[in-house]
Design a protein around this motif. Structure first.
Motif, PDB file in Angstrom:
ATOM      1  N   THR A 131       0.828  -1.206   0.000  1.00 18.71           N
ATOM      2  CA  THR A 131       0.000   0.000   0.000  1.00 18.71           C
ATOM      3  C   THR A 131       0.860   1.254   0.000  1.00 18.71           C
ATOM      4  O   THR A 131       0.592   2.212  -0.731  1.00 18.71           O
ATOM      5  CB  THR A 131      -0.930   0.010   1.228  1.00 18.71           C
ATOM      6  OG1 THR A 131      -1.732  -1.171   1.224  1.00 18.71           O
ATOM      7  CG2 THR A 131      -1.833   1.237   1.216  1.00 18.71           C
ATOM      8  N   LEU A 174       1.118   4.207  -2.940  1.00 22.76           N
ATOM      9  CA  LEU A 174       0.964   5.635  -2.651  1.00 22.76           C
ATOM     10  C   LEU A 174       2.203   6.422  -3.068  1.00 22.76           C
ATOM     11  O   LEU A 174       2.111   7.520  -3.624  1.00 22.76           O
ATOM     12  CB  LEU A 174       0.689   5.838  -1.164  1.00 22.76           C
ATOM     13  CG  LEU A 174      -0.678   5.354  -0.669  1.00 22.76           C
ATOM     14  CD1 LEU A 174      -0.746   5.405   0.853  1.00 22.76           C
ATOM     15  CD2 LEU A 174      -1.796   6.203  -1.276  1.00 22.76           C
ATOM     16  N   SER A 231      -2.816   8.637 -12.015  1.00 18.78           N
ATOM     17  CA  SER A 231      -2.053   9.768 -11.474  1.00 18.78           C
ATOM     18  C   SER A 231      -1.814  10.840 -12.535  1.00 18.78           C
ATOM     19  O   SER A 231      -1.654  12.017 -12.206  1.00 18.78           O
ATOM     20  CB  SER A 231      -0.712   9.282 -10.916  1.00 18.78           C
ATOM     21  OG  SER A 231       0.172   8.874 -11.949  1.00 18.78           O
TER      22      SER A 231
END
Length: 476
Positions: A286, A290, A423
C-alpha cells in the motif's frame, strides 16, 4: 497446430519462436504495449500549444489532451485485465492495436476541441485494452529463468523508448507537415504492430466461462470508479474558468466524491469485486502504491508543464522541444539497467528513497527555469535526475510484488499500472487548476512565468508527499 509455449529448458528460446528475430519482435511488441500510454504522451505533449492554436482551445481543454489518455487508461485497466483471459489474450491484443490505429487516424481529422479530448480518451482506452494481454502472454511464454528475466527487464526500458519514438517522430512530422500528420504516423505504427503481433504472438487458451464471468463481473464498481475520477478531474480543470463556487463545479466535486466513496464501500461487500480489498492488507505494498502514485504524478506534471512552457513562452518548435527532452529518455534507459543491477545489492527501501529524492530534486530545479535560463545548467540535470524516480520505483515495486505477493501478483501489478495512469489525470487536473487560477490574477497576467512556477510547485509538493511514505516501508 500452434507450437508449445514453454520449452523444457527454461533458458532456451521458447519453441513458438522459429528464430531470434521473431522472439525479439515479440518482446518489442510487449514492451510497446505496456509503454503505449507514454508513447502517446510523447506524441501529444510537444504539440499541445500547436494543437491549441489550431483548434482554439481553452487551458482546461489543452490539459485534457494528456489527462484524457491517462484517465481512460487507468480507469479501464483492471476491467480489461479480467477480459483478456476470457476472450483470449491474442484476440484482445489484436483488437486493441487495430482500435488504436483507427482512432489515431480519426484524431488526425478532428475539427473541434471536444472531439479531440474525446478521441484522446478513446486512445487511452485502447492502451488499457492491449497492456494486460501482452504482459500475460509474456509470462505464459517464458518459464522462470534467466531468459524470462532478460525479457521482463526489457519492459523497464519501454517508457523511455516509447517516449523517444513518440516525441521524435511527432516533432519531425510536425516540422515538415502538421500535428495532424503525426497522428497519421501513429496510426501507421499501430497498424504495423498489429500485423507483427498476429505473426509473433503465441496463442493462449481461454480461461473460465465467458457467460459466468459476465454475470459475476463488477459492473457497478467499474462505473463508479470511472465516473468518480472523471468528475473530480473535470471539476479541477474547469474550476479556474467557471469559478470554484459555481454550481457546476461544486456538483461535479460532490458527485465525484460520492462515486469514489461508493466504489470503496461497494468493493468491500460485492463477492466478486473489481478491486479486491485484500490487496491492501499488505501495508508495504500500500505504501509503495501511494509513493508511486505521488511520484509519478510529479514526473508527468513536470514533463507536461515544461513542454508547454517551451512552446508558449520560449516559442520553440515541436522538433526542438523533442530534442531537448530526448536526454531524459536516453538517460532513463541507462538508469533502468542500473536499477536492475542495484536491487540485488541494495535494500529496496533505499532504492525507493533514492527515487523519491530524485523526483523532489528534479522538480525543485525546474522552478528556476526562465526564458533565458541555460538549458545545460537547469533543465538538462532536472530531466536526467527526475527519470531516476520513475525507473527505480517501477523496478522495486514490481519486484516486491513478484516476490512477496505471489498469489496476488496479477491483481497487485494491475493495480500498480492503474494507479500510475490515473495519477496522470489527477496530477494534471490539480496543477491545471493552480495554473489557471494564477494566470487569471493581475500578477499572473503581468508575469508569464508565475503561473508556470505555481504549476511546478505542485509537482514539487507531489514529490514531497511521495517521499513521506518511504520511511515506513519494509523492503529488503
Amino acid at each position: 497446430m500452434a507450437r508449445s509455449l514453454i520449452t523444457s529448458d527454461p533458458d532456451a528460446r521458447p519453441e513458438h519462436f522459429r528464430n531470434l528475430f521473431e522472439e525479439c519482435l515479440f518482446v518489442f511488441m510487449v514492451m510497446m504495449a505496456t509503454a503505449s500510454t507514454t508513447f502517446l504522451q510523447g506524441v501529444v505533449v510537444i504539440n499541445t500549444a500547436t494543437i491549441a492554436r489550431d483548434l482554439i482551445m481553452t487551458p482546461a481543454q489543452v490539459t485534457w489532451i494528456s489527462a484524457a489518455i491517462g484517465l481512460a487508461s487507468g480507469s479501464f485497466m483492471l476491467f480489461f485485465g479480467k477480459t483478456a483471459d476470457l476472450i483470449g489474450r491474442k484476440l484482445q491484443l489484436l483488437a486493441g492495436m487495430a482500435f488504436l490505429s483507427v482512432t489515431s487516424l480519426a484524431t488526425a481529422f478532428v475539427s473541434s476541441p471536444i472531439g479531440l479530448n474525446v478521441l484522446c480518451g478513446f486512445l487511452g482506452l485502447g492502451t488499457a485494452v492491449i497492456s494486460p494481454p501482452a504482459v500475460g502472454t509474456l509470462f505464459a511464454t517464458y518459464p522462470e529463468g534467466q531468459r524470462r528475466n532478460k525479457a521482463t527487464g526489457a519492459l523497464g526500458c519501454g517508457n523511455p523508448i516509447g517516449f523517444i519514438l513518440g516525441s521524435v517522430s511527432s516533432g519531425i512530422v510536425t516540422k515538415y507537415f502538421s500535428w495532424r500528420a503525426s497522428f497519421i504516423v501513429v496510426a501507421i505504427f499501430f497498424a504495423i504492430i498489429t500485423v507483427s503481433s498476429f505473426w509473433t504472438m503465441p496463442p493462449t487458451p481461454r480461461a473460465g466461462s465467458l457467460c459466468s464471468e459476465a454475470k459475476q463481473f463488477d459492473y457497478l464498481g467499474t462505473v463508479l470508479t470511472i465516473l468518480g475520477f472523471a468528475l473530480v478531474s473535470a471539476a479541477l480543470t474547469e474550476a479556474p474558468e467557471l469559478g470554484w463556487q459555481s454550481l457546476q463545479v461544486v456538483m461535479m466535486f460532490l458527485f465525484g466524491f460520492i462515486c469514489l466513496v461508493g466504489f470503496a464501500t461497494w468493493e468491500n461487500y460485492y463477492p466478486f469485486p473489481l478491486l479486491n480489498p485484500v490487496v491492501w492488507k499488505n501495508k508495504t505494498y500500500t505504501l509503495c502504491v501511494l509513493c508511486v502514485f505521488f511520484g509519478y504524478m510529479s514526473f508527468i506534471t513536470n514533463l507536461f508543464w515544461i513542454s508547454l512552457y517551451m512552446q508558449d513562452v520560449q516559442h520553440l518548435s515541436p522538433l526542438h522541444i523533442a530534442v531537448q527532452l530526448l536526454p531524459q529518455a536516453f538517460v532513463g534507459f541507462i538508469w533502468s539497467y542500473i536499477g536492475q543491477a542495484l536491487v540485488s545489492k541494495i535494500p529496496g527501501k533505499i532504492i525507493m528513497g533514492i527515487g523519491a529524492m530524485a523526483y523532489l530534486v528534479g522538480a525543485a530545479l525546474q522552478i528556476f527555469v526562465r526564458q533565458d535560463t541555460s538549458y545545460w545548467m537547469i533543465l538538462f540535470p532536472s530531466l536526467c535526475i527526475t527519470v531516476i524516480g520513475a525507473d527505480f520505483q517501477f523496478i522495486v515495486s514490481n519486484l516486491y510484488i513478484s516476490k512477496q505477493m505471489p498469489t496476488q501478483s496479477s491483481l497487485a501489478a494491475g493495480v500498480l499500472q492503474t494507479v500510475m495512469r490515473v495519477s496522470i489525470s489527477i496530477g494534471l487536473a490539480i496543477s491545471a487548476a493552480v495554473y489557471g487560477s494564477v494566470a487569471q490574477t493581475p500578477k499572473g497576467r503581468e508575469d508569464v512565468n508565475l503561473p508556470f512556477e505555481r504549476a511546478y510547485l505542485c509537482s514539487l509538493m507531489f514529490a514531497v508527499v511521495g517521499l513521506l511514505f518511504v520511511p515506513f516501508m519494509k523492503i529488503e
